[in-house]
Design a protein around this motif. Structure first.
Motif, PDB file in Angstrom:
ATOM      1  N   MET A   1       0.711  -1.032   0.090  1.00  8.43           N
ATOM      2  CA  MET A   1      -0.021   0.016  -0.128  1.00  8.43           C
ATOM      3  C   MET A   1       0.784   1.370  -0.054  1.00  8.43           C
ATOM      4  O   MET A   1       1.614   1.293   0.748  1.00  8.43           O
ATOM      5  CB  MET A   1      -1.070   0.037   1.316  1.00  8.43           C
ATOM      6  N   ASN A   2       0.472   2.311  -0.811  1.00 11.64           N
ATOM      7  CA  ASN A   2       1.182   3.532  -0.977  1.00 11.64           C
ATOM      8  C   ASN A   2       0.236   4.183   0.102  1.00 11.64           C
ATOM      9  O   ASN A   2      -0.927   5.012  -0.292  1.00 11.64           O
ATOM     10  CB  ASN A   2       1.058   4.159  -2.228  1.00 11.64           C
ATOM     11  N   LEU A   3       0.634   4.492   1.234  1.00 11.84           N
ATOM     12  CA  LEU A   3      -0.186   5.035   2.296  1.00 11.84           C
ATOM     13  C   LEU A   3      -0.462   6.536   2.222  1.00 11.84           C
ATOM     14  O   LEU A   3      -1.678   6.902   2.080  1.00 11.84           O
ATOM     15  CB  LEU A   3       0.661   5.404   3.478  1.00 11.84           C
TER      16      LEU A   3
ATOM     17  N   GLU B   1      -1.560   0.714  -4.770  1.00 15.08           N
ATOM     18  CA  GLU B   1      -0.704  -0.215  -4.455  1.00 15.08           C
ATOM     19  C   GLU B   1      -1.121  -1.158  -3.109  1.00 15.08           C
ATOM     20  O   GLU B   1      -0.438  -1.787  -2.594  1.00 15.08           O
ATOM     21  CB  GLU B   1       0.727   0.264  -4.037  1.00 15.08           C
TER      22      GLU B   1
ATOM     23  N   ASP C   1      -1.563   0.453  11.010  1.00 15.39           N
ATOM     24  CA  ASP C   1      -0.377  -0.471  10.618  1.00 15.39           C
ATOM     25  C   ASP C   1       0.021  -1.340  11.656  1.00 15.39           C
ATOM     26  O   ASP C   1       0.435  -0.911  13.008  1.00 15.39           O
ATOM     27  CB  ASP C   1       0.804   0.399  10.313  1.00 15.39           C
TER      28      ASP C   1
ATOM     29  N   PRO D   1       5.098  -5.146   9.507  1.00 17.91           N
ATOM     30  CA  PRO D   1       5.364  -6.169   8.537  1.00 17.91           C
ATOM     31  C   PRO D   1       4.783  -7.779   8.780  1.00 17.91           C
ATOM     32  O   PRO D   1       4.987  -8.232   9.909  1.00 17.91           O
ATOM     33  CB  PRO D   1       6.827  -6.346   8.447  1.00 17.91           C
TER      34      PRO D   1
ATOM     35  N   ASP E   1      -0.953  -5.558   3.540  1.00 12.53           N
ATOM     36  CA  ASP E   1      -0.182  -4.269   3.469  1.00 12.53           C
ATOM     37  C   ASP E   1       0.389  -4.008   5.074  1.00 12.53           C
ATOM     38  O   ASP E   1       0.683  -2.751   5.262  1.00 12.53           O
ATOM     39  CB  ASP E   1      -1.216  -3.359   2.921  1.00 12.53           C
TER      40      ASP E   1
ATOM     41  N   CYS F   1       3.582  -0.615   6.122  1.00 16.70           N
ATOM     42  CA  CYS F   1       3.281   0.241   5.051  1.00 16.70           C
ATOM     43  C   CYS F   1       3.110   1.804   5.585  1.00 16.70           C
ATOM     44  O   CYS F   1       2.969   2.767   5.095  1.00 16.70           O
ATOM     45  CB  CYS F   1       2.214   0.226   4.136  1.00 16.70           C
TER      46      CYS F   1
END
Length: 283
Positions: A1-3, A73, A109, A112, A145, A148
């Motif tokens: 993901m593109n935050l 993303e 978030d 990972p 995701d 990210c």
């Protein structure tokens, strides 16, 4: 993901002219009509005195599959619908046009490999007057995701289910064709219709839409506590915990504490909880 791209995304206002056909088709999709001589059913399925079912606010003026946009993303294949809520400020009415404005409100978030939580809000207004009719929130679980980045680390606590035995319950059957009917209200995800794609997604056969299960639970609340009067339902919120297969029976268990009704739902055939941490507010 593109935050940053997710947070910067602009959603254009979406209009929906709510026709009698839309309203009746939605009601049939969540199972109304199995008692065709019941006036509580006919008010949602027959044009004479037709009323819009309140949970329909979840499906009109919806931005659709925006999470698939390449610039965001998002690993949308691993997305799950985690939570849903709606609050009624005014009744939803047929033959009126509504405008939905949509925004991402926050992202959590988990790190990972642990996924992320994406929170959204839709405000639904009557076009002519601008009056706010409903506030709808959704939570997506983005399993692919994590790591990210996010905007906050504080997740809302789920509504607790009382530890005592349920005060009452309501059983509502779904039809084998329920998912095929419900998808005509706007969610054409093929996992609800195509057996091969459903198996590829990890299900033994096509599953019922989560928002259809929510609609059925809303039916159970109205039938049990509101004498099928939609004006008495002020809000409803829940968590999705497991899918339903069309044809299964949904048993919703209730705990009432004044105007607040706590609930969860399970499928009788597999004894699996499919909705949890439910909360409804009754006038």
């Amino acid at each position: 993901m593109n935050l940053q791209n997710v947070l910067d995304k602009k959603f254009p206002p979406l209009e929906h002219a709510l026709t009698p056909r839309d309203s009746m088709l939605y009601a049939l999709g969540i199972g109304f009509g199995d008692q065709p001589d019941d006036l509580g059913h006919l008010q949602f399925t027959y044009e004479d005195g037709l009323k819009a079912f309140p949970a329909m606010v979840n499906v009109i003026s919806h931005p659709g599959g925006w999470v698939k946009e390449p610039g965001l993303e998002i690993d949308w294949v691993k997305l799950l619908h985690g939570e849903q809520s709606f609050r009624m400020h005014q009744p939803l009415e047929v033959d009126k046009t509504y405008v939905g404005t949509f925004q991402v409100t926050k992202v959590i978030d988990k790190g990972p490999g642990k996924g992320a939580m994406l929170y959204q809000e839709k405000q639904l207004r009557e076009k002519e007057s601008g009056v706010l009719v409903s506030t709808v929130t959704s939570t997506y679980v983005l399993r692919g995701d994590g790591g990210c980045g996010g905007t906050t680390s504080e997740a809302p606590q789920p509504h607790p289910i009382p530890e005592r035995a349920p005060d009452s319950e309501c059983s509502l059957a779904t039809l084998p064709q329920s998912a095929l009917l419900y998808r005509l209200s706007g969610d054409y995800n093929p996992i609800h219709a195509d057996p091969a794609l459903a198996r590829k997604a990890g299900f033994e056969r096509p599953i019922l839409h989560g928002l259809c299960t929510l609609g059925i639970a809303t039916r159970a609340v109205l039938q049990t506590f509101c004498n099928n009067d939609p004006a008495r339902l002020k809000s409803l919120a829940l968590r999705f915990s497991s899918p339903v297969y069309p044809g299964e029976t949904i048993v919703t268990e209730f705990w009432q504490d004044g105007p607040v009704v706590s609930f969860r739902a399970r499928v009788r055939e597999r004894d699996v909880v499919v909705l949890n941490n439910g909360r409804a507010e009754i006038a």
